[in-house]
Design a protein around this motif. Structure first.
Motif, PDB file in Angstrom:
ATOM      1  N   MET A 149      11.871 -60.674  21.475  1.00  0.00           N
ATOM      2  CA  MET A 149      10.824 -59.885  21.519  1.00  0.00           C
ATOM      3  C   MET A 149      11.030 -58.663  21.974  1.00  0.00           C
ATOM      4  SD  MET A 149       7.927 -62.640  22.680  1.00  0.00           S
ATOM      5  CE  MET A 149       6.647 -62.966  21.374  1.00  0.00           C
ATOM      6  N   TYR A 150      10.208 -57.786  21.370  1.00  0.00           N
ATOM      7  CA  TYR A 150      10.228 -56.389  21.830  1.00  0.00           C
ATOM      8  C   TYR A 150       9.588 -56.080  23.192  1.00  0.00           C
ATOM      9  CZ  TYR A 150      12.614 -55.219  17.540  1.00  0.00           C
ATOM     10  OH  TYR A 150      13.710 -55.297  16.592  1.00  0.00           O
ATOM     11  N   CYS A 151       8.324 -57.094  23.354  1.00  0.00           N
ATOM     12  CA  CYS A 151       7.675 -56.926  24.425  1.00  0.00           C
ATOM     13  C   CYS A 151       7.282 -58.488  24.965  1.00  0.00           C
ATOM     14  CB  CYS A 151       6.341 -56.207  24.164  1.00  0.00           C
ATOM     15  SG  CYS A 151       5.174 -55.944  25.693  1.00  0.00           S
ATOM     16  N   THR A 152       7.436 -58.781  25.981  1.00  0.00           N
ATOM     17  CA  THR A 152       7.339 -60.381  26.451  1.00  0.00           C
ATOM     18  C   THR A 152       5.765 -60.453  26.916  1.00  0.00           C
ATOM     19  OG1 THR A 152       8.120 -59.765  28.702  1.00  0.00           O
ATOM     20  CG2 THR A 152       9.739 -60.371  26.915  1.00  0.00           C
ATOM     21  N   PRO A 153       5.460 -61.823  27.045  1.00  0.00           N
ATOM     22  CA  PRO A 153       4.195 -61.838  27.979  1.00  0.00           C
ATOM     23  C   PRO A 153       3.946 -61.379  29.485  1.00  0.00           C
ATOM     24  CG  PRO A 153       4.776 -63.689  26.239  1.00  0.00           C
ATOM     25  CD  PRO A 153       6.020 -62.940  26.651  1.00  0.00           C
ATOM     26  N   ALA A 154       5.481 -61.427  29.976  1.00  0.00           N
ATOM     27  CA  ALA A 154       5.551 -61.146  31.410  1.00  0.00           C
ATOM     28  C   ALA A 154       5.429 -59.454  31.368  1.00  0.00           C
ATOM     29  CB  ALA A 154       6.724 -61.539  31.918  1.00  0.00           C
ATOM     30  N   GLN A 155       5.741 -58.766  30.600  1.00  0.00           N
ATOM     31  CA  GLN A 155       5.692 -57.361  30.342  1.00  0.00           C
ATOM     32  C   GLN A 155       3.997 -56.995  30.389  1.00  0.00           C
ATOM     33  OE1 GLN A 155       8.507 -56.767  27.468  1.00  0.00           O
ATOM     34  NE2 GLN A 155       9.816 -55.858  28.830  1.00  0.00           N
ATOM     35  N   LEU A 156       3.491 -57.748  29.730  1.00  0.00           N
ATOM     36  CA  LEU A 156       2.039 -57.716  29.230  1.00  0.00           C
ATOM     37  C   LEU A 156       1.222 -57.791  30.796  1.00  0.00           C
ATOM     38  CD1 LEU A 156       1.302 -59.418  25.939  1.00  0.00           C
ATOM     39  CD2 LEU A 156       1.412 -56.929  26.266  1.00  0.00           C
ATOM     40  N   ALA A 157       1.756 -58.893  31.438  1.00  0.00           N
ATOM     41  CA  ALA A 157       1.241 -59.094  32.748  1.00  0.00           C
ATOM     42  C   ALA A 157       1.489 -57.963  33.822  1.00  0.00           C
ATOM     43  CB  ALA A 157       1.685 -60.324  33.410  1.00  0.00           C
ATOM     44  N   ASP A 158       2.660 -57.318  33.653  1.00  0.00           N
ATOM     45  CA  ASP A 158       3.087 -55.965  34.297  1.00  0.00           C
ATOM     46  C   ASP A 158       2.237 -54.874  33.986  1.00  0.00           C
ATOM     47  OD1 ASP A 158       5.136 -57.761  35.724  1.00  0.00           O
ATOM     48  OD2 ASP A 158       6.697 -56.834  34.382  1.00  0.00           O
ATOM     49  N   ALA A 159       1.835 -54.989  32.560  1.00  0.00           N
ATOM     50  CA  ALA A 159       0.890 -53.760  32.545  1.00  0.00           C
ATOM     51  C   ALA A 159      -0.640 -54.094  32.607  1.00  0.00           C
ATOM     52  CB  ALA A 159       1.000 -53.578  30.763  1.00  0.00           C
ATOM     53  N   LYS A 160      -0.934 -54.793  33.691  1.00  0.00           N
ATOM     54  CA  LYS A 160      -2.263 -55.126  34.023  1.00  0.00           C
ATOM     55  C   LYS A 160      -3.286 -55.483  33.121  1.00  0.00           C
ATOM     56  CE  LYS A 160      -1.091 -53.763  38.292  1.00  0.00           C
ATOM     57  NZ  LYS A 160      -0.254 -54.362  38.886  1.00  0.00           N
ATOM     58  N   LEU A 161      -2.934 -56.251  32.115  1.00  0.00           N
ATOM     59  CA  LEU A 161      -3.522 -56.728  30.778  1.00  0.00           C
ATOM     60  C   LEU A 161      -3.885 -58.202  30.867  1.00  0.00           C
ATOM     61  CD1 LEU A 161      -1.544 -54.863  28.131  1.00  0.00           C
ATOM     62  CD2 LEU A 161      -3.747 -54.255  28.949  1.00  0.00           C
ATOM     63  N   VAL A 162      -3.929 -58.704  32.017  1.00  0.00           N
ATOM     64  CA  VAL A 162      -4.148 -60.220  32.186  1.00  0.00           C
ATOM     65  C   VAL A 162      -5.688 -60.597  31.843  1.00  0.00           C
ATOM     66  CG1 VAL A 162      -4.328 -62.266  33.854  1.00  0.00           C
ATOM     67  CG2 VAL A 162      -2.252 -60.543  33.897  1.00  0.00           C
ATOM     68  N   ARG A 163      -6.550 -59.863  32.329  1.00  0.00           N
ATOM     69  CA  ARG A 163      -7.839 -60.070  32.234  1.00  0.00           C
ATOM     70  C   ARG A 163      -8.400 -59.944  30.799  1.00  0.00           C
ATOM     71  NH1 ARG A 163     -11.999 -58.398  36.175  1.00  0.00           N
ATOM     72  NH2 ARG A 163     -11.149 -60.458  37.238  1.00  0.00           N
ATOM     73  N   ALA A 186       0.522 -62.717  18.314  1.00  0.00           N
ATOM     74  CA  ALA A 186       0.253 -61.295  18.199  1.00  0.00           C
ATOM     75  C   ALA A 186       1.689 -60.444  18.544  1.00  0.00           C
ATOM     76  CB  ALA A 186      -0.781 -60.810  18.950  1.00  0.00           C
ATOM     77  N   LEU A 187       2.604 -60.927  19.465  1.00  0.00           N
ATOM     78  CA  LEU A 187       3.649 -60.186  19.938  1.00  0.00           C
ATOM     79  C   LEU A 187       4.783 -60.276  18.655  1.00  0.00           C
ATOM     80  CD1 LEU A 187       3.880 -60.939  23.545  1.00  0.00           C
ATOM     81  CD2 LEU A 187       3.779 -58.907  22.672  1.00  0.00           C
ATOM     82  N   THR A 188       4.974 -61.554  18.106  1.00  0.00           N
ATOM     83  CA  THR A 188       5.720 -61.702  16.937  1.00  0.00           C
ATOM     84  C   THR A 188       5.233 -60.863  15.857  1.00  0.00           C
ATOM     85  OG1 THR A 188       6.047 -63.931  17.785  1.00  0.00           O
ATOM     86  CG2 THR A 188       6.663 -63.557  15.513  1.00  0.00           C
ATOM     87  N   ASP A 189       4.024 -60.895  15.457  1.00  0.00           N
ATOM     88  CA  ASP A 189       3.613 -60.087  14.340  1.00  0.00           C
ATOM     89  C   ASP A 189       3.805 -58.647  14.675  1.00  0.00           C
ATOM     90  OD1 ASP A 189       2.650 -62.580  13.126  1.00  0.00           O
ATOM     91  OD2 ASP A 189       0.503 -61.869  13.757  1.00  0.00           O
ATOM     92  N   ALA A 190       3.496 -58.027  16.058  1.00  0.00           N
ATOM     93  CA  ALA A 190       3.848 -56.687  16.264  1.00  0.00           C
ATOM     94  C   ALA A 190       5.579 -56.349  16.041  1.00  0.00           C
ATOM     95  CB  ALA A 190       3.552 -56.296  17.666  1.00  0.00           C
ATOM     96  N   ASP A 191       6.259 -57.428  16.324  1.00  0.00           N
ATOM     97  CA  ASP A 191       7.792 -57.352  16.231  1.00  0.00           C
ATOM     98  C   ASP A 191       7.979 -57.127  14.684  1.00  0.00           C
ATOM     99  OD1 ASP A 191       7.973 -57.548  18.852  1.00  0.00           O
ATOM    100  OD2 ASP A 191       9.067 -59.494  18.735  1.00  0.00           O
ATOM    101  N   GLY A 192       7.281 -57.788  13.968  1.00  0.00           N
ATOM    102  CA  GLY A 192       7.339 -57.823  12.366  1.00  0.00           C
ATOM    103  C   GLY A 192       7.061 -56.522  11.791  1.00  0.00           C
ATOM    104  N   VAL A 193       6.098 -55.772  12.374  1.00  0.00           N
ATOM    105  CA  VAL A 193       5.640 -54.444  11.962  1.00  0.00           C
ATOM    106  C   VAL A 193       6.371 -53.460  12.369  1.00  0.00           C
ATOM    107  CG1 VAL A 193       3.889 -52.663  12.459  1.00  0.00           C
ATOM    108  CG2 VAL A 193       3.046 -55.149  12.115  1.00  0.00           C
ATOM    109  N   ILE A 194       6.939 -53.486  13.664  1.00  0.00           N
ATOM    110  CA  ILE A 194       8.158 -52.444  13.858  1.00  0.00           C
ATOM    111  C   ILE A 194       9.327 -52.703  13.065  1.00  0.00           C
ATOM    112  CG2 ILE A 194       9.598 -51.942  15.889  1.00  0.00           C
ATOM    113  CD1 ILE A 194       7.080 -52.765  17.773  1.00  0.00           C
ATOM    114  N   ASP A 195       9.949 -53.985  12.984  1.00  0.00           N
ATOM    115  CA  ASP A 195      11.007 -54.379  12.271  1.00  0.00           C
ATOM    116  C   ASP A 195      10.697 -53.610  10.757  1.00  0.00           C
ATOM    117  OD1 ASP A 195      12.393 -55.268  14.253  1.00  0.00           O
ATOM    118  OD2 ASP A 195      12.336 -57.356  13.619  1.00  0.00           O
ATOM    119  N   GLY A 196       9.713 -53.798  10.266  1.00  0.00           N
ATOM    120  CA  GLY A 196       9.336 -53.388   8.767  1.00  0.00           C
ATOM    121  C   GLY A 196       9.424 -51.922   8.563  1.00  0.00           C
TER     122      GLY A 196
END
Length: 175
Positions: A1-15, A64-74
């Motif tokens: 994954m290009y972005c992990t769930p933990a990185q989303l937590a680091d970005a203060k996006l939990v709520r 959603a992260l997997t779909d985002a990876d697909g868009v980027i790879d595309g």
């Protein structure tokens, strides 16, 4: 994954993620529980039903992260003149940011009463797509190791009409 769930937590996006990723039939997952789930931490102190709900929300985020990876790879698969070997490894930091922006946009698909001109989720998504298009077209590099071709070193090409004044046409005027 290009972005992990933990990185989303680091970005203060939990709520925000808890609100958009929890299935509608379930109560919104508590912030502290969802942060633990995003980070892969121990959740044994939480009720089992709440943990199950949090894991369902995590599955939505991972999709959603997997779909985002697909868009980027595309986009990156069509790179001109040199395509990337996909998936990228190591992942350039900017690609992780783009994955986060795209995943957020995909998770917010059902929002209403927002103005796309001022919505930061839409703005970030559109920026990610713009950068991906530039990267695909060879106009944006992903870092020092990017396989962009070096600039050419030859003489500049000139397209102009024939010279009017040459040594031959000025011969009668002397020197």
């Amino acid at each position: 994954m290009y972005c992990t769930p933990a990185q989303l937590a680091d970005a203060k996006l939990v709520r925000e993620l808890a609100q958009v990723a929890t299935p509608e039939r379930l109560p919104i997952v508590a912030d502290d529980l969802f942060e633990a789930v995003l980070r892969g931490e121990d959740t044994s102190a939480f009720p089992a039903g709440d943990v199950a709900n949090a894991n369902e929300a995590l599955a939505v985020v991972v999709r959603a992260l997997t779909d985002a990876d697909g868009v980027i790879d595309g986009y990156l698969a069509l790179r001109k003149p040199v395509a990337y070997t996909l998936p990228l490894d190591p992942v350039p930091g900017i690609v992780g940011v783009w994955a986060r922006w795209i995943a957020r946009y995909l998770l917010h698909k059902d929002r209403v009463n927002t103005r796309e001109e001022t919505d930061p989720v839409v703005r970030d998504y559109e920026r990610a797509i713009k950068f991906l298009e530039q990267t695909r077209d060879g106009k944006f590099a992903l870092g020092a190791d990017d396989p962009l071709p070096p600039p050419s070193g030859g003489a500049p090409a000139v397209c102009a009409p024939q010279r009017v004044f040459t040594a031959e046409t000025l011969r009668d005027y002397g020197t």
